[in-house]
Motif scaffolding. Structure first.
Motif, PDB file in Angstrom:
ATOM      1  N   TYR A 230      25.992  24.842 -14.410  1.00 19.07           N
ATOM      2  CA  TYR A 230      25.095  23.790 -14.885  1.00 19.07           C
ATOM      3  C   TYR A 230      25.654  23.163 -16.172  1.00 19.07           C
ATOM      4  N   SER A 231      26.144  23.996 -17.074  1.00 18.04           N
ATOM      5  CA  SER A 231      26.700  23.498 -18.328  1.00 18.04           C
ATOM      6  C   SER A 231      27.901  22.595 -18.079  1.00 18.04           C
ATOM      7  N   LEU A 232      28.757  22.974 -17.131  1.00 15.94           N
ATOM      8  CA  LEU A 232      29.925  22.149 -16.824  1.00 15.94           C
ATOM      9  C   LEU A 232      29.521  20.804 -16.236  1.00 15.94           C
ATOM     10  N   LEU A 233      28.527  20.813 -15.367  1.00 12.80           N
ATOM     11  CA  LEU A 233      28.023  19.554 -14.820  1.00 12.80           C
ATOM     12  C   LEU A 233      27.387  18.707 -15.915  1.00 12.80           C
ATOM     13  N   GLN A 234      26.648  19.341 -16.777  1.00 12.65           N
ATOM     14  CA  GLN A 234      26.024  18.628 -17.887  1.00 12.65           C
ATOM     15  C   GLN A 234      27.094  17.968 -18.767  1.00 12.65           C
ATOM     16  N   ALA A 235      28.166  18.691 -19.074  1.00  6.97           N
ATOM     17  CA  ALA A 235      29.241  18.151 -19.893  1.00  6.97           C
ATOM     18  C   ALA A 235      29.919  16.960 -19.214  1.00  6.97           C
ATOM     19  N   LYS A 236      29.998  17.005 -17.913  1.00  6.02           N
ATOM     20  CA  LYS A 236      30.656  15.938 -17.156  1.00  6.02           C
ATOM     21  C   LYS A 236      29.787  14.686 -17.055  1.00  6.02           C
ATOM     22  N   PHE A 237      28.479  14.864 -16.849  1.00  7.11           N
ATOM     23  CA  PHE A 237      27.638  13.729 -16.499  1.00  7.11           C
ATOM     24  C   PHE A 237      26.607  13.328 -17.544  1.00  7.11           C
ATOM     25  N   TYR A 238      26.335  14.144 -18.523  1.00  5.21           N
ATOM     26  CA  TYR A 238      25.313  13.839 -19.515  1.00  5.21           C
ATOM     27  C   TYR A 238      25.914  12.926 -20.573  1.00  5.21           C
ATOM     28  N   GLU A 239      25.541  11.675 -20.562  1.00 10.27           N
ATOM     29  CA  GLU A 239      26.185  10.687 -21.418  1.00 10.27           C
ATOM     30  C   GLU A 239      25.524  10.534 -22.777  1.00 10.27           C
ATOM     31  N   GLU A 240      24.364  11.148 -22.995  1.00 10.35           N
ATOM     32  CA  GLU A 240      23.646  10.977 -24.248  1.00 10.35           C
ATOM     33  C   GLU A 240      24.224  11.797 -25.400  1.00 10.35           C
ATOM     34  N   GLU A 241      25.077  12.763 -25.118  1.00 13.43           N
ATOM     35  CA  GLU A 241      25.651  13.611 -26.151  1.00 13.43           C
ATOM     36  C   GLU A 241      27.140  13.815 -25.869  1.00 13.43           C
ATOM     37  N   GLU A 242      27.889  14.099 -26.928  1.00 11.98           N
ATOM     38  CA  GLU A 242      29.270  14.546 -26.772  1.00 11.98           C
ATOM     39  C   GLU A 242      29.215  16.049 -26.563  1.00 11.98           C
ATOM     40  N   LEU A 243      29.652  16.530 -25.399  1.00 16.42           N
ATOM     41  CA  LEU A 243      29.600  17.958 -25.075  1.00 16.42           C
ATOM     42  C   LEU A 243      31.016  18.501 -24.920  1.00 16.42           C
ATOM     43  N   TYR A 244      31.276  19.656 -25.512  1.00 12.88           N
ATOM     44  CA  TYR A 244      32.599  20.273 -25.506  1.00 12.88           C
ATOM     45  C   TYR A 244      32.520  21.670 -24.899  1.00 12.88           C
ATOM     46  N   PRO A 245      32.783  21.805 -23.586  1.00 11.77           N
ATOM     47  CA  PRO A 245      32.774  23.131 -22.951  1.00 11.77           C
ATOM     48  C   PRO A 245      34.095  23.858 -23.211  1.00 11.77           C
ATOM     49  N   ILE A 246      33.996  25.137 -23.537  1.00 15.18           N
ATOM     50  CA  ILE A 246      35.183  25.917 -23.890  1.00 15.18           C
ATOM     51  C   ILE A 246      35.135  27.278 -23.206  1.00 15.18           C
ATOM     52  N   ALA A 247      36.238  27.658 -22.598  1.00 14.33           N
ATOM     53  CA  ALA A 247      36.379  29.001 -22.033  1.00 14.33           C
ATOM     54  C   ALA A 247      36.855  29.928 -23.152  1.00 14.33           C
ATOM     55  N   ILE A 248      36.283  31.113 -23.195  1.00 14.02           N
ATOM     56  CA  ILE A 248      36.636  32.113 -24.201  1.00 14.02           C
ATOM     57  C   ILE A 248      37.529  33.158 -23.541  1.00 14.02           C
ATOM     58  N   TYR A 249      38.697  33.368 -24.111  1.00 18.31           N
ATOM     59  CA  TYR A 249      39.658  34.339 -23.575  1.00 18.31           C
ATOM     60  C   TYR A 249      39.948  35.422 -24.597  1.00 18.31           C
ATOM     61  N   ASP A 250      40.231  36.606 -24.091  1.00 14.70           N
ATOM     62  CA  ASP A 250      40.856  37.662 -24.863  1.00 14.70           C
ATOM     63  C   ASP A 250      42.241  37.792 -24.262  1.00 14.70           C
ATOM     64  N   GLY A 251      43.222  37.206 -24.920  1.00 17.97           N
ATOM     65  CA  GLY A 251      44.556  37.131 -24.324  1.00 17.97           C
ATOM     66  C   GLY A 251      44.507  36.262 -23.083  1.00 17.97           C
ATOM     67  N   ASP A 252      44.831  36.846 -21.927  1.00 23.88           N
ATOM     68  CA  ASP A 252      44.829  36.110 -20.658  1.00 23.88           C
ATOM     69  C   ASP A 252      43.541  36.293 -19.865  1.00 23.88           C
ATOM     70  N   THR A 253      42.579  37.062 -20.373  1.00 21.33           N
ATOM     71  CA  THR A 253      41.361  37.366 -19.638  1.00 21.33           C
ATOM     72  C   THR A 253      40.200  36.520 -20.140  1.00 21.33           C
TER      73      THR A 253
END
Length: 149
Positions: A34-57
């Protein structure tokens, strides 16, 4: 532990969607899809989705935004989740520390906001340990917290 932020993209979005919180936390945070879709299509805000990794995981997901609704015009963390397999190991605190440093470097010494479900005591304690304080504001049924960077 080596926390790395990576953009969510064509190569890792499916892994991001597969991350899950424990059953008792599902009411506290929106699903990553849902968050990824919101970031893609929600135009009212600047949204920055980020994946959190520990090394390669990949261990979690966060999203921050510039909230401009109703004249607020403020930066805030609107999502933070650590996959259930990696909870209780310090990833939340390390991630939040890295995010606050990133925001400070990028935007300066600003007020930075987030919100919590009133029953999410674990998140509240984490945020308070990083300097967040409740503002008294309620948005979408959640308590707003702020830290001065």
């Amino acid at each position: 532990m080596e926390i790395i932020f990576k953009e969510v993209n064509v190569h890792n979005w499916e892994k991001c969607v597969d991350l899950k919180v424990s059953e008792d936390q599902k009411n506290f945070v929106a699903a990553n899809w849902y968050s990824l879709l919101q970031a893609k299509f929600y135009e009212e805000e600047e949204l920055y989705p980020i994946a959190i990794y520990d090394g390669d995981t990949m261990v979690g997901f966060l999203m921050y935004c510039l909230d401009i609704e109703e004249g607020r015009n403020r930066w805030e963390m609107c999502r933070l989740m650590i996959d259930k397999k990696y909870q209780g190991k310090g990833y939340g605190k390390k991630t939040l520390d890295k995010l606050l440093n990133h925001i400070r470097e990028k935007y300066g010494n600003i007020e930075f906001y987030t919100s919590i479900e009133p029953d999410n005591i674990v998140a509240q304690k984490l945020y308070e340990s990083m300097g967040f304080k409740k503002t008294g504001e309620i948005l979408w049924g959640e308590e707003v917290m702020m830290v001065q960077l």
